[in-house]
Design an enzyme around this catalytic site. Structure first.
Site, PDB file in Angstrom:
ATOM      1  N   SER A   1      -8.037  -5.592   4.616  1.00  0.00           N
ATOM      2  CA  SER A   1      -8.676  -5.441   3.353  1.00  0.00           C
ATOM      3  C   SER A   1      -9.096  -6.462   2.381  1.00  0.00           C
ATOM      4  O   SER A   1      -8.586  -6.577   1.337  1.00  0.00           O
ATOM      5  CB  SER A   1      -7.757  -4.472   2.576  1.00  0.00           C
TER       6      SER A   1
ATOM      7  N   ASP B   1       0.870  -1.245   0.063  1.00  0.00           N
ATOM      8  CA  ASP B   1      -0.179   0.033  -0.041  1.00  0.00           C
ATOM      9  C   ASP B   1       0.864   1.505   0.171  1.00  0.00           C
ATOM     10  O   ASP B   1       1.920   1.372   0.543  1.00  0.00           O
ATOM     11  CB  ASP B   1      -0.888   0.002   1.060  1.00  0.00           C
TER      12      ASP B   1
ATOM     13  N   HIS C   1       2.686   3.449  -9.072  1.00  0.00           N
ATOM     14  CA  HIS C   1       2.418   1.964  -9.163  1.00  0.00           C
ATOM     15  C   HIS C   1       3.560   1.494  -9.947  1.00  0.00           C
ATOM     16  O   HIS C   1       4.018   0.179  -9.907  1.00  0.00           O
ATOM     17  CB  HIS C   1       1.238   1.771 -10.289  1.00  0.00           C
TER      18      HIS C   1
ATOM     19  N   ARG D   1       1.977  -5.205   5.950  1.00  0.00           N
ATOM     20  CA  ARG D   1       1.175  -4.196   5.482  1.00  0.00           C
ATOM     21  C   ARG D   1       1.889  -2.799   5.284  1.00  0.00           C
ATOM     22  O   ARG D   1       2.158  -2.364   6.447  1.00  0.00           O
ATOM     23  CB  ARG D   1      -0.328  -3.992   5.865  1.00  0.00           C
TER      24      ARG D   1
ATOM     25  N   LEU E   1      11.560 -19.968  -5.113  1.00  0.00           N
ATOM     26  CA  LEU E   1      10.476 -19.269  -4.539  1.00  0.00           C
ATOM     27  C   LEU E   1       8.923 -19.347  -5.286  1.00  0.00           C
ATOM     28  O   LEU E   1       9.267 -19.612  -6.663  1.00  0.00           O
ATOM     29  CB  LEU E   1      10.815 -17.956  -4.577  1.00  0.00           C
TER      30      LEU E   1
HETATM   31  C1  FPP Z   1      -1.958   0.063  -3.149  1.00  0.00           C
HETATM   32  O1  FPP Z   1      -1.458   1.466  -3.509  1.00  0.00           O
HETATM   33  C2  FPP Z   1      -1.425  -0.415  -4.520  1.00  0.00           C
HETATM   34  C3  FPP Z   1      -2.110  -0.912  -5.453  1.00  0.00           C
HETATM   35  C4  FPP Z   1      -3.612  -1.156  -5.363  1.00  0.00           C
HETATM   36  C5  FPP Z   1      -1.694  -1.764  -6.680  1.00  0.00           C
HETATM   37  C6  FPP Z   1      -0.362  -2.420  -6.277  1.00  0.00           C
HETATM   38  C7  FPP Z   1       0.164  -2.675  -7.516  1.00  0.00           C
HETATM   39  C8  FPP Z   1       1.615  -2.717  -7.771  1.00  0.00           C
HETATM   40  C9  FPP Z   1       2.614  -2.486  -6.561  1.00  0.00           C
HETATM   41  C10 FPP Z   1       2.153  -2.628  -9.230  1.00  0.00           C
HETATM   42  C11 FPP Z   1       1.985  -4.020  -9.708  1.00  0.00           C
HETATM   43  C12 FPP Z   1       2.588  -5.083  -9.152  1.00  0.00           C
HETATM   44  C13 FPP Z   1       2.441  -6.479  -9.504  1.00  0.00           C
HETATM   45  C14 FPP Z   1       3.114  -7.497  -9.106  1.00  0.00           C
HETATM   46  C15 FPP Z   1       1.994  -6.673 -10.661  1.00  0.00           C
HETATM   47  P1  FPP Z   1      -2.484   2.600  -3.548  1.00  0.00           P
HETATM   48  O2  FPP Z   1      -2.550   3.411  -4.959  1.00  0.00           O
HETATM   49  O3  FPP Z   1      -3.813   2.427  -2.639  1.00  0.00           O
HETATM   50  O4  FPP Z   1      -1.663   3.713  -2.606  1.00  0.00           O
HETATM   51  P2  FPP Z   1      -2.388   5.164  -1.658  1.00  0.00           P
HETATM   52  O5  FPP Z   1      -3.146   4.194  -0.535  1.00  0.00           O
HETATM   53  O6  FPP Z   1      -1.273   5.784  -1.616  1.00  0.00           O
HETATM   54  O7  FPP Z   1      -3.427   5.764  -2.512  1.00  0.00           O
END
Ligand code: FPP
Length: 240
Positions: free
Chosen positions: A190, A21, A38, A182, A132
């Site tokens: 979540s 997150d 991202h 987390r 892994l």
């Molecule tokens: C949460 O941060 C993250 C996500 C919903 C997407 C996670 C995706 C990646 C780490 C990239 C793709 C990875 C793979 C392995 C395919 P958020 O957007 O909720 O952040 P915020 O809480 O700051 O808004």
């Protein structure tokens, strides 16, 4: 011994699960669009898989996209889908070379055909690897997982027991996560591995995911190594 080996390797978790997150906030703090975060988060995910493989962790489960993330703005969702597809295509050979077995867990039927094909291809390429196991949870929800496992169990006509249901969960081949991390400062599950996390040790980090590097992981592992896992027993029963 790898330089990433922690002092606490004797108590290394077999299975680490991570809610990644904080990508959006990381980007916004730099005056950039959320998707920039991202992209950085993807790099971090790749690095985390490498470090965990080197450390000898057997299973790593990363929460990449929840069943509820479809509700985000359309351009962010399509960016995430594209990032997922490109990363699968670009990374699967390297994962294969590193003896990683990749499995995508979640409702794959929700993805477009191109992405489903990329997933199948990456899974097939790495299917026989025994290093892994990397589970990417995408279009995943813990409640969905329990439901789909229940449906399979009912169809099988086996007895309704915890062990029988567990084997049909998306992570059915793996032991339950020992450590669930987390990042990003929030303290909730979540709808991640609801069944599997029943006895996981929880670790919450304020670091935003793109900042969660090997030093942060070492702190989490050192913290985990101090925990006494009792699984409902008393402290005396566990130590005695
Ligand atoms: C949460 O941060 C993250 C996500 C919903 C997407 C996670 C995706 C990646 C780490 C990239 C793709 C990875 C793979 C392995 C395919 P958020 O957007 O909720 O952040 P915020 O809480 O700051 O808004």
């Amino acid at each position: 011994m790898s330089s990433n080996q922690p002092a606490t390797a004797d108590k290394l978790p077999q299975h680490i699960a991570i809610i990644m997150d904080g990508n959006g906030r990381w980007a916004q703090a730099r005056g950039k669009k959320r998707v920039f975060g991202h992209k950085a988060g993807m790099e971090r995910a790749r690095e985390m898989a490498e470090i965990c493989g080197e450390l000898g962790v057997k299973y790593l489960t990363l929460f990449a996209f929840s069943s509820e993330n479809w509700n985000r703005p359309a351009d962010e969702v399509s960016f995430l889908m594209e990032l997922f597809a490109t990363s699968l295509k670009n990374e699967s050979k390297k994962l294969h070379k590193n003896n990683v077995q990749l499995k995508v867990i979640g409702d794959k039927a929700g993805f477009d055909k191109g992405l489903q094909k990329a997933i199948d291809k990456a899974e097939a390429l790495t299917a026989d690897n025994d290093g892994l196991t990397l589970y990417i949870a995408a279009n995943y929800g813990g409640r969905w997982d329990i439901l789909q496992a229940s449906q399979k169990l009912l169809k099988s006509n086996e007895q309704i027991t915890e062990a029988n249901l567990s084997q049909y969960l998306a992570t059915g081949d793996a032991p339950d996560p020992d450590l669930l991390i987390r990042t990003g400062g929030e303290k909730r599950i979540s709808n991640f591995l609801l069944w599997q996390a029943a006895y996981s040790e929880l670790y919450f980090s304020d670091a935003l995911w793109p900042d969660f590097d090997s030093e942060h992981l070492k702190l989490a592992l050192a913290d985990y190594a101090q925990r006494q896992r009792r699984f409902g027993k008393t402290g005396e029963q566990v130590t005695g």
